[in-house]
Design a protein around this motif. Structure first.
Motif, PDB file in Angstrom:
ATOM      1  N   SER A   4       0.843  -1.188   0.000  1.00  0.00           N
ATOM      2  CA  SER A   4       0.000   0.000   0.000  1.00  0.00           C
ATOM      3  C   SER A   4       0.878   1.237   0.000  1.00  0.00           C
ATOM      4  O   SER A   4       1.904   1.281   0.671  1.00  0.00           O
ATOM      5  N   PRO A   5       0.507   2.277  -0.771  1.00  0.00           N
ATOM      6  CA  PRO A   5       1.303   3.505  -0.759  1.00  0.00           C
ATOM      7  C   PRO A   5       1.270   4.160   0.604  1.00  0.00           C
ATOM      8  O   PRO A   5       0.335   3.976   1.381  1.00  0.00           O
ATOM      9  N   PRO A  10       0.607  12.963   0.915  1.00  0.00           N
ATOM     10  CA  PRO A  10      -0.706  13.341   0.378  1.00  0.00           C
ATOM     11  C   PRO A  10      -0.793  13.358  -1.145  1.00  0.00           C
ATOM     12  O   PRO A  10      -1.873  13.165  -1.702  1.00  0.00           O
ATOM     13  N   PHE A  11       0.321  13.619  -1.825  1.00  0.00           N
ATOM     14  CA  PHE A  11       0.260  13.824  -3.265  1.00  0.00           C
ATOM     15  C   PHE A  11       1.025  12.745  -4.032  1.00  0.00           C
ATOM     16  O   PHE A  11       2.021  12.222  -3.546  1.00  0.00           O
ATOM     17  N   VAL A 100       6.064  18.089  -6.166  1.00  0.00           N
ATOM     18  CA  VAL A 100       5.309  16.982  -5.580  1.00  0.00           C
ATOM     19  C   VAL A 100       4.890  17.257  -4.143  1.00  0.00           C
ATOM     20  O   VAL A 100       4.060  16.533  -3.589  1.00  0.00           O
ATOM     21  N   GLN A 101       5.457  18.298  -3.557  1.00  0.00           N
ATOM     22  CA  GLN A 101       5.028  18.692  -2.218  1.00  0.00           C
ATOM     23  C   GLN A 101       3.808  19.606  -2.268  1.00  0.00           C
ATOM     24  O   GLN A 101       3.122  19.794  -1.264  1.00  0.00           O
ATOM     25  N   ARG A 102       3.542  20.190  -3.438  1.00  0.00           N
ATOM     26  CA  ARG A 102       2.468  21.159  -3.563  1.00  0.00           C
ATOM     27  C   ARG A 102       1.192  20.593  -4.165  1.00  0.00           C
ATOM     28  O   ARG A 102       0.132  21.208  -4.066  1.00  0.00           O
ATOM     29  N   ARG A 121       5.041   7.834  -3.540  1.00  0.00           N
ATOM     30  CA  ARG A 121       3.830   7.839  -4.367  1.00  0.00           C
ATOM     31  C   ARG A 121       4.172   8.313  -5.786  1.00  0.00           C
ATOM     32  O   ARG A 121       3.638   9.278  -6.288  1.00  0.00           O
ATOM     33  N   ARG A 122       5.087   7.575  -6.408  1.00  0.00           N
ATOM     34  CA  ARG A 122       5.541   7.869  -7.753  1.00  0.00           C
ATOM     35  C   ARG A 122       5.190   6.718  -8.681  1.00  0.00           C
ATOM     36  O   ARG A 122       5.405   5.560  -8.370  1.00  0.00           O
ATOM     37  N   PHE A 123       4.618   7.058  -9.836  1.00  0.00           N
ATOM     38  CA  PHE A 123       4.330   6.062 -10.868  1.00  0.00           C
ATOM     39  C   PHE A 123       5.027   6.523 -12.141  1.00  0.00           C
ATOM     40  O   PHE A 123       4.740   7.615 -12.647  1.00  0.00           O
ATOM     41  N   SER A 124       5.961   5.718 -12.631  1.00  0.00           N
ATOM     42  CA  SER A 124       6.788   6.142 -13.754  1.00  0.00           C
ATOM     43  C   SER A 124       6.495   5.330 -15.011  1.00  0.00           C
ATOM     44  O   SER A 124       6.443   4.103 -14.969  1.00  0.00           O
TER      45      SER A 124
END
Length: 210
Positions: A4-5, A10-11, A100-102, A121-124
């Motif tokens: 699970s992420p 949050p982002f 990615v923080q914003r 929470r990165r999808f490449s």
């Protein structure tokens, strides 16, 4: 079983690497629009240049932008030595991490998959296509003249690979730090968007708001 992420992050970010002429940029734009999230591309390098007080004429990000002169588009690192290139990359890296923080976002190129390799929470995605198809796309979609398209696409391939290797130590076509590879010649643009969003939602637990 899929992990699970991290719920404390949050982002999420979807990074899109692409071969020239694979229509990766247009696919990425549509992913961002469909998800209703921010989209970053050429603006990142413009901001990085501004941070360093650089003239944009000295920077050549190899964008699929027919408004750029062909000659400058064939210079992936712009003008200057490795130290200047490194400063620009580090400024760009800082902007990617800030983005990615914003908020949730799609980021095209810029070695973002490498920069965010440890971001939870990165999808490449890597978008590629056979050379023949990319040449055809370059003529039909990018309006590059037929008489120079073959040489142009090959030079762009070499230049982008050089740029990626300089900062990551990997070839652009590496499978490392990639979650999904798509041959854009095997499906239309909207289907590629569907595949990316479906896979990203599965990995990152993105709610379906359609």
């Amino acid at each position: 079983m899929q992990d699970s992420p991290d719920e404390s992050v949050p982002f999420y970010a979807i990074t899109v690497s692409r071969q020239f002429g694979s229509l990766g940029r247009e696919i990425a734009r549509r992913v961002a629009k469909r998800l209703g999230i921010d989209y970053y591309d050429r603006d990142l390098i413009e901001k990085a240049a501004a941070m360093l007080g650089c003239d944009m004429k000295q920077i050549s990000p190899l964008d699929e932008n027919v408004n750029l002169p062909f000659a400058s588009a064939l210079l992936p690192l712009g003008i200057g030595g490795k130290a200047a290139h490194r400063r620009l990359f580090e400024a760009q890296r800082s902007l990617i991490l800030d983005s990615v923080q914003r908020g949730c976002c799609v980021i095209v190129g810029r070695c973002a998959d490498y920069v965010l390799k440890d971001y939870p929470r990165r999808f490449s995605v890597m978008i590629y296509a056979p050379l023949k198809e990319r040449i055809k796309n370059s003529v039909n979609e990018l309006r590059i003249p037929e008489y120079e398209v073959n040489d142009y696409v090959r030079k762009i391939d070499r230049a982008r690979d050089t740029y990626y290797r300089l900062f990551t130590g990997e070839h652009l076509t590496t499978v490392n730090n990639r979650d999904l590879l798509i041959d854009s010649s095997s499906m239309d643009i909207d289907k590629a968007v569907d595949v990316i969003i479906s896979a990203a939602r599965y990995k990152l637990n993105i709610p379906n708001l359609d």
